[in-house]
Motif scaffolding. Structure first.
Motif, PDB file in Angstrom:
ATOM      1  N   TRP A   8      40.638  40.096  38.015  1.00  0.00           N
ATOM      2  CA  TRP A   8      42.266  39.842  38.277  1.00  0.00           C
ATOM      3  C   TRP A   8      42.936  41.000  37.579  1.00  0.00           C
ATOM      4  CZ3 TRP A   8      44.768  38.978  33.613  1.00  0.00           C
ATOM      5  CH2 TRP A   8      43.809  38.880  32.452  1.00  0.00           C
ATOM      6  N   LEU A   9      42.376  41.429  36.665  1.00  0.00           N
ATOM      7  CA  LEU A   9      43.170  42.549  35.575  1.00  0.00           C
ATOM      8  C   LEU A   9      43.179  44.012  36.170  1.00  0.00           C
ATOM      9  CD1 LEU A   9      44.643  42.677  32.934  1.00  0.00           C
ATOM     10  CD2 LEU A   9      42.356  43.230  31.764  1.00  0.00           C
ATOM     11  N   PHE A  10      42.323  44.317  37.146  1.00  0.00           N
ATOM     12  CA  PHE A  10      42.400  45.651  37.394  1.00  0.00           C
ATOM     13  C   PHE A  10      42.417  45.825  39.072  1.00  0.00           C
ATOM     14  CE2 PHE A  10      39.301  45.075  34.071  1.00  0.00           C
ATOM     15  CZ  PHE A  10      39.700  45.904  33.181  1.00  0.00           C
ATOM     16  N   PRO A  11      43.390  46.616  39.444  1.00  0.00           N
ATOM     17  CA  PRO A  11      43.980  46.582  40.878  1.00  0.00           C
ATOM     18  C   PRO A  11      42.648  47.323  41.481  1.00  0.00           C
ATOM     19  CG  PRO A  11      45.843  47.278  39.676  1.00  0.00           C
ATOM     20  CD  PRO A  11      44.558  47.140  38.512  1.00  0.00           C
ATOM     21  N   PRO A  12      42.419  47.052  42.799  1.00  0.00           N
ATOM     22  CA  PRO A  12      43.225  45.934  43.782  1.00  0.00           C
ATOM     23  C   PRO A  12      42.808  44.679  43.502  1.00  0.00           C
ATOM     24  CG  PRO A  12      41.291  46.954  44.716  1.00  0.00           C
ATOM     25  CD  PRO A  12      41.311  47.421  43.526  1.00  0.00           C
ATOM     26  N   CYS A  13      42.513  44.090  42.492  1.00  0.00           N
ATOM     27  CA  CYS A  13      42.248  42.956  42.261  1.00  0.00           C
ATOM     28  C   CYS A  13      41.533  42.162  43.072  1.00  0.00           C
ATOM     29  CB  CYS A  13      43.588  42.014  42.060  1.00  0.00           C
ATOM     30  SG  CYS A  13      44.515  42.610  40.547  1.00  0.00           S
ATOM     31  N   VAL A  14      40.241  42.629  43.477  1.00  0.00           N
ATOM     32  CA  VAL A  14      39.187  41.988  44.089  1.00  0.00           C
ATOM     33  C   VAL A  14      37.898  41.556  43.374  1.00  0.00           C
ATOM     34  CG1 VAL A  14      37.745  42.501  46.268  1.00  0.00           C
ATOM     35  CG2 VAL A  14      40.242  43.420  46.247  1.00  0.00           C
ATOM     36  N   TRP A  15      37.329  40.124  43.710  1.00  0.00           N
ATOM     37  CA  TRP A  15      36.288  39.974  43.097  1.00  0.00           C
ATOM     38  C   TRP A  15      35.100  40.842  43.293  1.00  0.00           C
ATOM     39  CZ3 TRP A  15      37.913  36.848  39.349  1.00  0.00           C
ATOM     40  CH2 TRP A  15      38.753  35.672  39.488  1.00  0.00           C
ATOM     41  N   HIS A  16      34.421  41.121  42.360  1.00  0.00           N
ATOM     42  CA  HIS A  16      33.006  42.272  42.239  1.00  0.00           C
ATOM     43  C   HIS A  16      31.980  41.303  42.514  1.00  0.00           C
ATOM     44  CE1 HIS A  16      35.282  46.161  41.738  1.00  0.00           C
ATOM     45  NE2 HIS A  16      36.020  45.173  41.177  1.00  0.00           N
ATOM     46  N   LEU A  17      31.943  39.930  41.898  1.00  0.00           N
ATOM     47  CA  LEU A  17      30.885  39.070  42.005  1.00  0.00           C
ATOM     48  C   LEU A  17      31.248  37.881  42.758  1.00  0.00           C
ATOM     49  CD1 LEU A  17      29.433  39.528  38.153  1.00  0.00           C
ATOM     50  CD2 LEU A  17      28.508  40.370  40.314  1.00  0.00           C
ATOM     51  N   GLY A  18      30.580  36.954  42.632  1.00  0.00           N
ATOM     52  CA  GLY A  18      30.846  35.424  43.407  1.00  0.00           C
ATOM     53  C   GLY A  18      30.686  34.380  41.990  1.00  0.00           C
ATOM     54  N   ALA A  19      30.990  33.177  42.087  1.00  0.00           N
ATOM     55  CA  ALA A  19      30.966  32.349  40.988  1.00  0.00           C
ATOM     56  C   ALA A  19      30.943  31.008  41.706  1.00  0.00           C
ATOM     57  CB  ALA A  19      31.966  32.379  40.119  1.00  0.00           C
ATOM     58  N   PHE A  27      34.858  31.415  43.588  1.00  0.00           N
ATOM     59  CA  PHE A  27      35.448  32.599  44.469  1.00  0.00           C
ATOM     60  C   PHE A  27      34.090  33.341  44.731  1.00  0.00           C
ATOM     61  CE2 PHE A  27      35.222  33.528  39.937  1.00  0.00           C
ATOM     62  CZ  PHE A  27      34.575  34.749  39.789  1.00  0.00           C
ATOM     63  N   ASN A  28      34.319  34.105  45.816  1.00  0.00           N
ATOM     64  CA  ASN A  28      33.335  34.911  46.479  1.00  0.00           C
ATOM     65  C   ASN A  28      33.636  36.500  46.485  1.00  0.00           C
ATOM     66  OD1 ASN A  28      31.655  32.949  47.950  1.00  0.00           O
ATOM     67  ND2 ASN A  28      33.648  32.533  49.205  1.00  0.00           N
ATOM     68  N   GLU A  29      32.527  37.216  46.156  1.00  0.00           N
ATOM     69  CA  GLU A  29      32.587  38.709  46.273  1.00  0.00           C
ATOM     70  C   GLU A  29      33.419  39.156  47.366  1.00  0.00           C
ATOM     71  OE1 GLU A  29      29.092  41.972  45.904  1.00  0.00           O
ATOM     72  OE2 GLU A  29      28.647  39.999  46.014  1.00  0.00           O
ATOM     73  N   GLY A  30      34.595  40.022  47.003  1.00  0.00           N
ATOM     74  CA  GLY A  30      35.356  40.699  47.974  1.00  0.00           C
ATOM     75  C   GLY A  30      36.784  40.031  48.330  1.00  0.00           C
ATOM     76  N   GLY A  31      36.523  38.668  47.661  1.00  0.00           N
ATOM     77  CA  GLY A  31      38.143  37.888  47.614  1.00  0.00           C
ATOM     78  C   GLY A  31      39.227  38.386  47.061  1.00  0.00           C
TER      79      GLY A  31
END
Length: 149
Positions: free
Chosen positions: A76-87, A32-36
């Protein structure tokens, strides 16, 4: 780092693992990418996953490398469910993948499971925040974080 084997009791782990699917990622695969949109998460079975942070004008800064039993993704657990980091898979990775909506619904239906998952993810989040701070200080502060490596 709090691994799932230590964070959740056997009954809760078993419930979660019943809805998991096994996945494989070749080295270099972006999970995943930050912001997705964060709609799933993983528990590493083998291999390593690098968590990274976008740094303008530079390559992404690797914050932490995760391995066996560790949670990849907490957004995924905290709305708005947007990635804060990338992996990214730093090596070939085998993992259990979870649908975030299904897990949130399970947690809503079973408050004890919800508390246990929330506590586990909270511990992971606290650790990741500390790791990000230390790593960014090591990279960009004049004297680093001051913590031993």
């Amino acid at each position: 780092m709090t691994r799932i084997l230590k964070a959740l009791d056997a009954a809760h782990r078993e419930r979660l693992l019943r809805i998991a699917r096994e996945v494989n990622f070749p080295a270099g695969t972006r999970l995943f990418n930050e912001g997705g949109h964060a709609d799933r998460f993983w528990i590493v079975r083998s291999g390593t996953v690098a968590l990274d942070m976008h740094v303008p004008g530079r390559r992404p800064a690797v914050i932490e490398t995760l391995g066996f039993g560790e949670l990849v993704g907490w957004s995924w657990l905290f709305p708005p469910c947007v990635w804060h980091l990338g992996a990214e898979a730093a090596s070939p990775v085998r993992a259990y993948e979870f649908d975030a909506t299904a897990v949130r619904l399970m947690c809503d239906d079973d408050p004890e499971l919800g508390r246990a998952v929330g506590h586990w993810v909270g511990q992971v989040l606290a650790h990741r925040l500390h790791s990000a701070r230390v790593r960014l200080l090591d990279l960009y502060a004049p004297h680093g974080s001051g913590e031993p490596r």
